[in-house]
Design a protein around this motif. Structure first.
Motif, PDB file in Angstrom:
ATOM      1  N   ALA A  51       5.765 -42.152  -3.073  1.00 50.48           N
ATOM      2  CA  ALA A  51       5.572 -40.700  -3.115  1.00 50.48           C
ATOM      3  C   ALA A  51       6.881 -39.980  -2.832  1.00 50.48           C
ATOM      4  O   ALA A  51       7.647 -40.374  -1.945  1.00 50.48           O
ATOM      5  CB  ALA A  51       4.516 -40.286  -2.108  1.00 50.48           C
ATOM      6  N   CYS A  53       6.878 -36.572  -2.201  1.00 54.39           N
ATOM      7  CA  CYS A  53       6.585 -35.293  -1.562  1.00 54.39           C
ATOM      8  C   CYS A  53       7.323 -35.172  -0.222  1.00 54.39           C
ATOM      9  O   CYS A  53       7.628 -36.170   0.424  1.00 54.39           O
ATOM     10  CB  CYS A  53       5.078 -35.114  -1.355  1.00 54.39           C
ATOM     11  N   ARG A  55       7.940 -34.230   3.758  1.00 53.47           N
ATOM     12  CA  ARG A  55       7.131 -34.561   4.939  1.00 53.47           C
ATOM     13  C   ARG A  55       6.119 -33.471   5.260  1.00 53.47           C
ATOM     14  O   ARG A  55       4.990 -33.760   5.634  1.00 53.47           O
ATOM     15  CB  ARG A  55       8.051 -34.800   6.150  1.00 53.47           C
ATOM     16  N   GLU A  57       4.514 -31.768   3.280  1.00 49.31           N
ATOM     17  CA  GLU A  57       3.420 -31.824   2.309  1.00 49.31           C
ATOM     18  C   GLU A  57       2.522 -33.045   2.522  1.00 49.31           C
ATOM     19  O   GLU A  57       1.440 -33.123   1.948  1.00 49.31           O
ATOM     20  CB  GLU A  57       3.989 -31.842   0.886  1.00 49.31           C
ATOM     21  N   ASP A  58       2.991 -33.994   3.338  1.00 47.55           N
ATOM     22  CA  ASP A  58       2.238 -35.234   3.539  1.00 47.55           C
ATOM     23  C   ASP A  58       0.808 -34.974   3.990  1.00 47.55           C
ATOM     24  O   ASP A  58      -0.132 -35.617   3.530  1.00 47.55           O
ATOM     25  CB  ASP A  58       2.924 -36.123   4.590  1.00 47.55           C
ATOM     26  N   ASN A  61      -1.642 -34.217   1.178  1.00 46.64           N
ATOM     27  CA  ASN A  61      -1.674 -35.088   0.006  1.00 46.64           C
ATOM     28  C   ASN A  61      -2.720 -36.180   0.179  1.00 46.64           C
ATOM     29  O   ASN A  61      -2.520 -37.146   0.920  1.00 46.64           O
ATOM     30  CB  ASN A  61      -0.283 -35.689  -0.218  1.00 46.64           C
ATOM     31  N   LEU A  64      -1.752 -39.895  -0.837  1.00 46.01           N
ATOM     32  CA  LEU A  64      -0.809 -40.481   0.109  1.00 46.01           C
ATOM     33  C   LEU A  64      -1.528 -40.901   1.389  1.00 46.01           C
ATOM     34  O   LEU A  64      -1.316 -42.013   1.900  1.00 46.01           O
ATOM     35  CB  LEU A  64       0.300 -39.479   0.431  1.00 46.01           C
ATOM     36  N   GLN A  65      -2.404 -40.044   1.908  1.00 46.56           N
ATOM     37  CA  GLN A  65      -3.159 -40.396   3.113  1.00 46.56           C
ATOM     38  C   GLN A  65      -4.140 -41.531   2.834  1.00 46.56           C
ATOM     39  O   GLN A  65      -4.394 -42.372   3.705  1.00 46.56           O
ATOM     40  CB  GLN A  65      -3.892 -39.166   3.642  1.00 46.56           C
ATOM     41  N   ARG A  68      -2.250 -44.784   2.954  1.00 42.07           N
ATOM     42  CA  ARG A  68      -1.961 -45.192   4.329  1.00 42.07           C
ATOM     43  C   ARG A  68      -3.178 -45.768   5.027  1.00 42.07           C
ATOM     44  O   ARG A  68      -3.076 -46.784   5.736  1.00 42.07           O
ATOM     45  CB  ARG A  68      -1.402 -43.992   5.101  1.00 42.07           C
ATOM     46  N   ASP A  85      -6.046 -38.790  10.137  1.00 44.66           N
ATOM     47  CA  ASP A  85      -5.159 -38.026   9.261  1.00 44.66           C
ATOM     48  C   ASP A  85      -5.776 -37.850   7.879  1.00 44.66           C
ATOM     49  O   ASP A  85      -5.632 -36.789   7.256  1.00 44.66           O
ATOM     50  CB  ASP A  85      -3.798 -38.714   9.145  1.00 44.66           C
ATOM     51  N   CYS A  89      -6.807 -34.368   6.222  1.00 44.60           N
ATOM     52  CA  CYS A  89      -6.266 -34.054   4.899  1.00 44.60           C
ATOM     53  C   CYS A  89      -7.377 -33.586   3.956  1.00 44.60           C
ATOM     54  O   CYS A  89      -7.209 -32.598   3.233  1.00 44.60           O
ATOM     55  CB  CYS A  89      -5.562 -35.287   4.330  1.00 44.60           C
TER      56      CYS A  89
END
Length: 336
Positions: A51, A53, A55, A57-58, A61, A64-65, A68, A85, A89
């Motif tokens: 990714a 993007c 930090r 924007e994390d 997203n 992305l989450q 993880r 998280d 999100c």
């Protein structure tokens, strides 16, 4: 394989499966995460993604989450996997915490966020193709017999169920059979220049690697939503080429149409209040496991079958089937 006895393994970690703590009615998301974790093709594709993007924007997203949390769920730590998280999100993207949610709607929302928020659009399309069911809708005018066609796709197949005994094959057949449209349901016919009675049907153009089936157990009745607990039997393996050839379009060209069940999303309770859990098949040993938030336990196909319904309110709501062998020896065919 782990060397200690399963009786000594914490209930939130069994054979690579980690439980998920329930935070503010998060059982729906917890259950979907277990089914997505069992879909290793998805995790493998997300692992390829780097990714770009920022930090800041994390936190907004979703893919992305998701990447993880799926990575965390594969780790060998005994405590429940951290996923707060990911929940926050989703909340920032209007899938609110502390609210009852419909599992199929949340699943489709996550798939939509992947398409919108991944900066690698080619990889996002590969993920979509994992679940993409290509269809052609045919509408034939009953007055002039002209036919209109429209191509579309779905990421989960919504199957209507009767208030009686149902089989998965019967639900599939009902979805693909022709239905007459009359009265207020009449369609506009360009040939006739007006709305006319018609006959509508759907044909399969292609089947995906992962077939997601949504059993529509919630029904609107005079403004109230009620749950249908009637029985719907489903098999561990299903072959479209043996059972539903009439559903294929003339251009359907796939050879492998055999599917193996690898996850079941279960709803317990009523339409107004309930709880989601999951049965998932473990990739390593092909055994079934039951995930109820932070609690995970080994189970059996006989226990999975208790979710057929009938006298139980512990009923299957979504079914995840994988095309080809269920043990991962076949390479994914992501394009459908």
């Amino acid at each position: 394989m782990y060397s200690w006895m399963s009786s000594r393994i914490p209930s939130n970690f069994l054979f690579g499966m980690r439980g998920l703590t329930n935070y503010g009615l998060s059982c729906c998301v917890n259950t979907l995460l277990q089914t997505l974790s069992a879909t290793w093709e998805l995790a493998d594709l997300l692992d390829k993604w780097e990714a770009s993007c920022q930090r800041r924007e994390d936190a907004h997203n979703v893919p992305l989450q998701l990447k993880r949390v799926l990575t965390a769920m594969r780790s060998d730590l005994p405590q429940p996997a951290p996923h707060q998280d990911f929940l926050r999100c989703l909340d920032r993207n209007c899938v609110r915490l502390n609210m009852q949610h419909d599992a199929d709607e949340v699943f489709l929302a996550i798939m939509n966020f992947i398409q919108k928020q991944m900066d690698d659009k080619a990889l996002a399309l590969e993920i979509q193709n994992l679940y993409k069911i290509d269809l052609e809708t045919q509408v034939q005018c009953l007055e002039c017999t002209s036919i209109q066609t429209h191509n579309s796709y779905m990421l989960s197949l919504p199957l209507h169920i009767k208030e009686d005994h149902n089989t998965l094959e019967g639900c599939f057949s009902s979805f693909f059979e022709h239905h007459e449209l009359r009265g207020i349901d009449c369609c506009y016919c360009p040939q006739c220049g007006k709305k006319t009675p018609s006959k509508q049907g759907v044909k399969l153009l292609s089947l995906p690697r992962i077939l997601c089936v949504h059993l529509k157990r919630f029904r609107n009745s005079r403004g109230d939503i009620r749950k249908l607990d009637c029985m719907v039997t489903f098999p561990e393996t299903f072959d479209f080429s043996e059972n539903l050839q009439e559903a294929f379009h003339s251009e359907f060209a796939q050879n492998d149409c055999k599917y193996t069940l690898h996850a079941v999303v279960v709803h317990s309770g009523y339409a107004s209040s309930g709880h989601y859990t999951a049965y998932v098949r473990n990739r390593a040993n092909q055994s079934w496991y039951y995930a109820n938030d932070s609690h995970v336990e080994k189970t059996s196909w006989d226990n999975v079958k208790t979710t057929y319904g009938g006298n139980y309110r512990h009923t299957a709501y979504m079914l995840m089937y994988r095309r080809g062998p269920g043990d991962g020896r076949q390479q994914p065919q992501l394009s459908g």
